[in-house]
Design a protein around this motif. Structure first.
Motif, PDB file in Angstrom:
ATOM      1  N   HIS A 275       8.019 102.537  59.683  1.00 18.78           N
ATOM      2  CA  HIS A 275       8.758 101.514  60.250  1.00 18.78           C
ATOM      3  C   HIS A 275       8.178 101.561  61.733  1.00 18.78           C
ATOM      4  CE1 HIS A 275      11.967  99.492  62.133  1.00 18.78           C
ATOM      5  NE2 HIS A 275      12.193 100.480  63.166  1.00 18.78           N
TER       6      HIS A 275
ATOM      7  N   GLN B 292       9.052 100.030  65.538  1.00 19.12           N
ATOM      8  CA  GLN B 292      10.288  99.556  66.415  1.00 19.12           C
ATOM      9  C   GLN B 292       9.935  97.875  66.963  1.00 19.12           C
ATOM     10  OE1 GLN B 292       8.693 103.035  67.690  1.00 19.12           O
ATOM     11  NE2 GLN B 292      10.839 103.313  68.988  1.00 19.12           N
TER      12      GLN B 292
ATOM     13  N   VAL C 282      13.813 101.213  73.222  1.00 21.75           N
ATOM     14  CA  VAL C 282      13.998 100.785  71.835  1.00 21.75           C
ATOM     15  C   VAL C 282      13.887 102.036  71.209  1.00 21.75           C
ATOM     16  CG1 VAL C 282      13.147  99.453  69.935  1.00 21.75           C
ATOM     17  CG2 VAL C 282      12.653  98.577  72.448  1.00 21.75           C
ATOM     18  N   SER C 283      15.060 102.268  70.287  1.00 20.71           N
ATOM     19  CA  SER C 283      15.311 103.465  69.628  1.00 20.71           C
ATOM     20  C   SER C 283      14.314 103.459  68.259  1.00 20.71           C
ATOM     21  CB  SER C 283      16.859 103.723  69.069  1.00 20.71           C
ATOM     22  OG  SER C 283      17.198 102.842  68.006  1.00 20.71           O
ATOM     23  N   PRO C 284      14.104 104.720  67.885  1.00 22.45           N
ATOM     24  CA  PRO C 284      13.091 104.741  66.675  1.00 22.45           C
ATOM     25  C   PRO C 284      13.496 104.054  65.402  1.00 22.45           C
ATOM     26  CG  PRO C 284      13.590 106.904  67.440  1.00 22.45           C
ATOM     27  CD  PRO C 284      14.396 106.189  68.215  1.00 22.45           C
ATOM     28  N   SER C 285      14.609 103.717  65.359  1.00 19.43           N
ATOM     29  CA  SER C 285      15.347 103.155  64.002  1.00 19.43           C
ATOM     30  C   SER C 285      15.668 101.311  64.057  1.00 19.43           C
ATOM     31  CB  SER C 285      16.381 103.503  63.299  1.00 19.43           C
ATOM     32  OG  SER C 285      17.495 103.825  64.293  1.00 19.43           O
TER      33      SER C 285
ATOM     34  N   THR D  20      14.642  97.318  65.299  1.00 20.19           N
ATOM     35  CA  THR D  20      13.633  96.402  64.917  1.00 20.19           C
ATOM     36  C   THR D  20      13.622  95.472  66.253  1.00 20.19           C
ATOM     37  OG1 THR D  20      13.932  97.153  62.832  1.00 20.19           O
ATOM     38  CG2 THR D  20      12.847  94.992  63.096  1.00 20.19           C
TER      39      THR D  20
ATOM     40  N   TYR E 145      20.200 102.388  67.805  1.00 16.33           N
ATOM     41  CA  TYR E 145      19.941 102.697  66.448  1.00 16.33           C
ATOM     42  C   TYR E 145      20.178 101.758  65.483  1.00 16.33           C
ATOM     43  CZ  TYR E 145      19.081 106.957  68.963  1.00 16.33           C
ATOM     44  OH  TYR E 145      18.540 108.083  70.027  1.00 16.33           O
TER      45      TYR E 145
END
Length: 236
Positions: free
Chosen positions: A43, A45, A62-65, A67, A82
């Motif tokens: 994934h 980001q 921008v959180s790791p999960s 988009t 998230y």
């Protein structure tokens, strides 16, 4: 570089990467190793979409999960939480200073609007977009709050300091006047907001920025101490 050439290079790059991964798996199997079976996330980001490139301020989170893809601009102190998705694939998305897009919210665009107005998404400063909200080709002005699970449809306008209650649905082309609370499906006027309630919107946005900083520190590869050292250097 034309978009067609860019697309061709992108496709070629993906093919080469996949070929390399296939060869790596074959080599591992020949060596009797199971390392290639370990699970890992591919994934990303923040992603380009051919010639459409996101622009993200250095102090945005921008959180790791999350988009963020395509023609998206994230200004200073923005936080994307998230599972949130920001798609600038069919038109541009702009998110202003100290605005937060909470968990699992979706922001996207359509190619055009029959009204003739821009089909972009324009979100102002100090805005809070609640969990699981959906915004499509709409405008959200400064200090507004979009409640949890709300839907803001194509061409809609939420004016400065307005609030949408949780689960609200703003129909295409709908307008929420400044400093008012609306709610329901379809959305209806509830009451005027007090000045203190609009200021509370600002406080909520600022609080989310502070929270985002603490989350961001957890995902820095070597901790955050070096950032404090840089601040000391600049102040001398």
């Amino acid at each position: 570089m034309s978009r067609l050439i860019r697309k061709g290079l992108d496709t070629l790059g993906k093919a080469l990467r996949e070929t390399g991964q296939a060869l790596d798996r074959t080599g591992m199997e020949a060596l009797g190793s199971d390392k290639h079976k370990e699970l890992w996330s591919r994934h990303r980001q923040v992603s380009n979409l051919f010639d459409q490139r996101p622009r993200v301020a250095s102090n945005a989170f921008v959180s790791p999960s999350a988009t963020v893809i395509g023609e998206v601009s994230l200004w200073d102190k923005v936080s994307i939480w998230y599972g949130a998705v920001i798609r600038g694939d069919r038109n541009s998305v702009k998110i202003g200073n100290c605005t937060n897009v909470q968990d699992h919210a979706v922001i996207c665009t359509v190619p055009s609007l029959d009204s003739g107005f821009p089909a972009t998404v324009d979100i102002g400063n100090l805005v809070t977009i609640g969990h699981s909200a959906t915004i499509t080709s709409a405008t959200i002005e400064d200090k507004a709050l979009v409640g949890i699970g709300s839907i803001v449809s194509e061409g809609a306008l939420v004016e400065t300091g307005a609030q949408l209650a949780a689960g609200s649905v703003v129909p295409p082309g709908g307008r929420i006047p400044a400093g008012e609370l609306w709610g329901g499906n379809p959305v209806k006027f509830i009451r005027k907001l007090e000045d203190e309630e609009v200021l509370a919107n600002v406080a909520a946005a600022e609080a989310y920025h502070a929270l985002a900083q603490s989350h961001e520190n957890e995902f820095l590869p070597f901790g955050a101490a070096y950032l404090d050292a840089e601040k000391v250097k600049v102040s001398k």
